[in-house]
Design a protein around this motif. Sequence first.
Motif, PDB file in Angstrom:
ATOM      1  N   UNK A   1       0.840  -1.206   0.000  1.00 14.24           N
ATOM      2  CA  UNK A   1       0.000   0.000   0.000  1.00 14.24           C
ATOM      3  C   UNK A   1       0.868   1.247   0.000  1.00 14.24           C
ATOM      4  N   UNK A   2       1.817   1.300   0.930  1.00 11.46           N
ATOM      5  CA  UNK A   2       2.657   2.504   1.039  1.00 11.46           C
ATOM      6  C   UNK A   2       3.504   2.670  -0.218  1.00 11.46           C
ATOM      7  N   UNK A   3       4.019   1.555  -0.726  1.00 10.10           N
ATOM      8  CA  UNK A   3       4.809   1.627  -1.956  1.00 10.10           C
ATOM      9  C   UNK A   3       3.953   2.119  -3.121  1.00 10.10           C
ATOM     10  N   UNK A   4       2.730   1.619  -3.175  1.00 13.15           N
ATOM     11  CA  UNK A   4       1.821   2.036  -4.260  1.00 13.15           C
ATOM     12  C   UNK A   4       1.540   3.538  -4.169  1.00 13.15           C
ATOM     13  N   UNK A   5       1.359   4.045  -2.951  1.00 19.80           N
ATOM     14  CA  UNK A   5       1.106   5.483  -2.792  1.00 19.80           C
ATOM     15  C   UNK A   5       2.334   6.282  -3.236  1.00 19.80           C
ATOM     16  N   UNK A   6       3.524   5.756  -2.911  1.00 19.69           N
ATOM     17  CA  UNK A   6       4.754   6.435  -3.367  1.00 19.69           C
ATOM     18  C   UNK A   6       4.833   6.417  -4.889  1.00 19.69           C
ATOM     19  N   UNK A   7       4.465   5.273  -5.483  1.00 18.59           N
ATOM     20  CA  UNK A   7       4.481   5.179  -6.947  1.00 18.59           C
ATOM     21  C   UNK A   7       3.503   6.174  -7.581  1.00 18.59           C
ATOM     22  N   UNK A   8       2.437   6.468  -6.860  1.00 20.76           N
ATOM     23  CA  UNK A   8       1.462   7.460  -7.361  1.00 20.76           C
ATOM     24  C   UNK A   8       1.928   8.888  -7.057  1.00 20.76           C
ATOM     25  N   UNK A   9       3.151   9.034  -6.598  1.00 17.89           N
ATOM     26  CA  UNK A   9       3.766  10.330  -6.309  1.00 17.89           C
ATOM     27  C   UNK A   9       3.024  11.105  -5.223  1.00 17.89           C
ATOM     28  N   UNK A  10       2.508  10.371  -4.245  1.00 17.90           N
ATOM     29  CA  UNK A  10       1.895  11.026  -3.090  1.00 17.90           C
ATOM     30  C   UNK A  10       3.024  11.565  -2.221  1.00 17.90           C
ATOM     31  N   UNK A  11       2.993  12.871  -1.922  1.00 14.38           N
ATOM     32  CA  UNK A  11       4.047  13.396  -1.046  1.00 14.38           C
ATOM     33  C   UNK A  11       3.534  13.670   0.366  1.00 14.38           C
ATOM     34  N   UNK A  12       2.213  13.755   0.502  1.00 19.76           N
ATOM     35  CA  UNK A  12       1.663  13.999   1.827  1.00 19.76           C
ATOM     36  C   UNK A  12       0.311  13.315   1.944  1.00 19.76           C
ATOM     37  N   UNK A  13      -0.002  12.826   3.118  1.00 19.38           N
ATOM     38  CA  UNK A  13      -1.354  12.351   3.367  1.00 19.38           C
ATOM     39  C   UNK A  13      -1.799  12.760   4.767  1.00 19.38           C
ATOM     40  N   UNK A  14      -3.096  12.791   4.927  1.00 16.10           N
ATOM     41  CA  UNK A  14      -3.689  13.277   6.163  1.00 16.10           C
ATOM     42  C   UNK A  14      -4.419  12.105   6.799  1.00 16.10           C
ATOM     43  N   UNK A  15      -4.231  11.893   8.087  1.00 17.53           N
ATOM     44  CA  UNK A  15      -4.884  10.724   8.647  1.00 17.53           C
ATOM     45  C   UNK A  15      -4.780  10.608  10.145  1.00 17.53           C
ATOM     46  N   UNK A  16      -5.330   9.500  10.615  1.00 16.89           N
ATOM     47  CA  UNK A  16      -5.349   9.198  12.044  1.00 16.89           C
ATOM     48  C   UNK A  16      -5.433   7.680  12.174  1.00 16.89           C
ATOM     49  N   UNK A  17      -4.452   7.049  12.857  1.00 19.72           N
ATOM     50  CA  UNK A  17      -4.442   5.592  12.901  1.00 19.72           C
ATOM     51  C   UNK A  17      -5.452   5.024  13.884  1.00 19.72           C
ATOM     52  N   UNK A  18      -5.686   3.740  13.753  1.00 18.38           N
ATOM     53  CA  UNK A  18      -6.586   3.022  14.650  1.00 18.38           C
ATOM     54  C   UNK A  18      -6.437   1.547  14.359  1.00 18.38           C
ATOM     55  N   UNK A  19      -7.176   0.732  15.078  1.00 14.91           N
ATOM     56  CA  UNK A  19      -7.011  -0.721  15.074  1.00 14.91           C
ATOM     57  C   UNK A  19      -6.767  -1.364  13.725  1.00 14.91           C
ATOM     58  N   UNK A  20      -7.730  -1.257  12.824  1.00 18.84           N
ATOM     59  CA  UNK A  20      -7.647  -2.040  11.590  1.00 18.84           C
ATOM     60  C   UNK A  20      -6.626  -1.501  10.592  1.00 18.84           C
TER      61      UNK A  20
END
Lengths: 187, 583
Positions: free
Chosen positions: B10-29
């Motif tokens: 997932x993270x690699x795919x986001x890097x491949x899509x040239x994502x430089x920033x994301x906004x979020x909040x972690x949790x269990x799943x």
Amino acid sequence: MTAINVHGSSLNHHILSVLVQNRPGVLARVASLFARRGYNIYSLAVAPAEEEGMSRITICVDVDSSPLEQIVKQLFKLIDVVKISELDPRRSVERELLLVTVRATAESRHQVVELCGIFEGKVLAVAPDAVTLSLEGHPDKLDDFEELLAAYGIVELQRTGRVALPKLDRSARLRAVNSPNMKGQVG
Amino acid sequence: MTRMTGAQALIKALEMERVDVMFGLPGGCILPAYDPLLESSIRHVLVRHEQGAGHMAEGYAHVTGKPGVAMVTSGPAATNLVTPLMDAYMDSIPMVGITGQVGTAAIGTDAFQECDTVGITRSCTKHNDLVMSAEDIPMAIRQAFHIATTGRPGPTLVDLPKDVLQNQMTWHWPSDDEVIASLPGYRPTTKGHPRMIKEAARLIMAAERPVLYVGGGMLKARAAEALRELVELTGIHVVTTLMARGVFPDSHPLNLGMPGMHGTATATTAMQKSDLLINLGARFDDRITGKVSAFAPEAKIIHVDIDPAEQGKVRRPDVPIVGDCRLVTEELIKAIRDLKEGGTVQPDLTAWKSRISGWQEQFPLTYEQSEPGSALKPQYCLEKLRDAAPEGTIVASGVGQHQMWSSLHWKFEQPYTWVNSGGLGTMGFSIPAAIGAKVGRPDRTVWAVDGDGCFQMTAQELVTATVERIPIKVALLNNSYLGMVRQWQEMFYDERYSEVYLSTDCPDYVKWAEAMGCVAIRVESPEEVEPAIEKANSINDRTVVVEFRTDSDEKVFPMVPAGMGNDDLIVHPSQQSIRDRLA
């Protein structure tokens, strides 16, 4: 909410044959689109299509609820929808299957079975006070059959909803709605 | 054959899509996805509420044109993302939501923090997908980005069960051809039909009272340059909808500003009296048309939109053109040039132009200045804010009166400097959207213009701004009321004010802002306005909140009452005596 209308051929309906990618939730996408936009579904039939991974949904749409053009265009926006054909009832073959359990005592059973014979239906099961019949055919024929059986008392009835294909000799007149200007080549 | 976990994929795919920033909040799943994030080049902005993550992603997308990414966990986090998804869907904002989901074996069992995310978000995303195998993650991400950013942009969502993130898979990055082949039902039309474009050019060259009705689609298509060329070529006036502010400079003499329910009298009336509306990327929204049957009754319609379903949805066009707004506008320019070279002469627009300038002179935007000692006029505060703003300042607004005043009184000179929630009208949009915008354009000054009602919905994200060092500026127009609702109750419910009073000093906005690490300034009199703005503009390492105590009686004019036609627009009370001249 989408109303599933009672059967009756007087309704102003059109048939849409929708080829979809057979992916989880595709029927829910189609159904929730109809619900959200306030379009009425008259009948619905879904099954795998000839091409692997595809299904064909035959939707009978009540066009009094919304212009057919908007329904088709909104359906096209669903990513899983590959092709939509509008089938003109006059130029297509329509079929439906009906199963019905009718009250039939020893006195009336022969009348019910005779009707079934006239309509070229089949007797599937017999009990002392009821029979279960099946009938395949044009939806209008099923309507007539249903109406005639009503006098004997219908215990349970289930219809499949219509499926349709364009008539072979008139296939040129099939109006495929995906003209290039609506859904063209890869952008 | 690179083996990795679904989360790493997932993270690699986001890097491949040239994502430089994301906004979020972690949790269990979604936990598995946060582990490989530690080694990733992607910046993660930790929000205080998942709704904030979604609006930040939208703000980021608004100003950069790149898809905004929000990543949250399952259940309540996913449902908290619903509002931003719907907001992005209504305003055609490219955005990708990534949600955790309970393990595949637990789906359908009412497990802890389980919800039917793809079911819930089905009608507020352009497309969504529940991924059931780790092998499918790269393709799901590629499809999500492809769908979000092409055709009519919009939000997509990828739902990832915990075990799918944990399982091992073999990495494969699908090619463009594979992605396109996997979506046989998705083929957006970008090139307009040549015959329709010719027909449009012919109508434009024959119109006597033409108006370019320009919507957000022109910004999405990055068509500002093409629009400018079209305007200079034809000399036709432009109205820019709420979603299109900035696509054409407000200083240009042919820009009439925003039309519609709270549009300028001239913009709304010019559309109304027009004989040809050239709709470029707008959708005949009810806030523009008023009563549809009374809208622009004499106008022929050219409608350019990439979404075929917009054609004829509200108003039947005479010339529908499905395609990308920039490509179509460029083709239209060529077609008009061809006609001109072939000897076609545009009708003399002088009479129409003098009619328009007559309206502009007689019905300018206006408000009464406040009496000494009384509450501030919000328009005055915004004008001072505008005049002191550095070039290229981005304005992000909430929803309500302050939004309308911002759109009306700001002078937008560049595209992508206006961020707001147009279609959904999401109160609380501005602060998280401004944070997202600042992340996308750290070189720019970003002002969030907010109301007191909106501020209280999402102000906690100022903590995010402070902790993540994203310094924005907030102009809080505190009129103690849900102002727009109050305006309707005053005008249409006989001043019977029902549940619209919030309080003037509870909360204490200065203390609250300071508690969140911001510099806070309260402004109560006109002479304090400019110094406060000057101070705010001089602080660039911290978020600044300026609370303006404004007049609760002030209303937004002009106004077309809901359900009325645009000919029934109400001008400012000081102009009401000459109202008849708006003909």
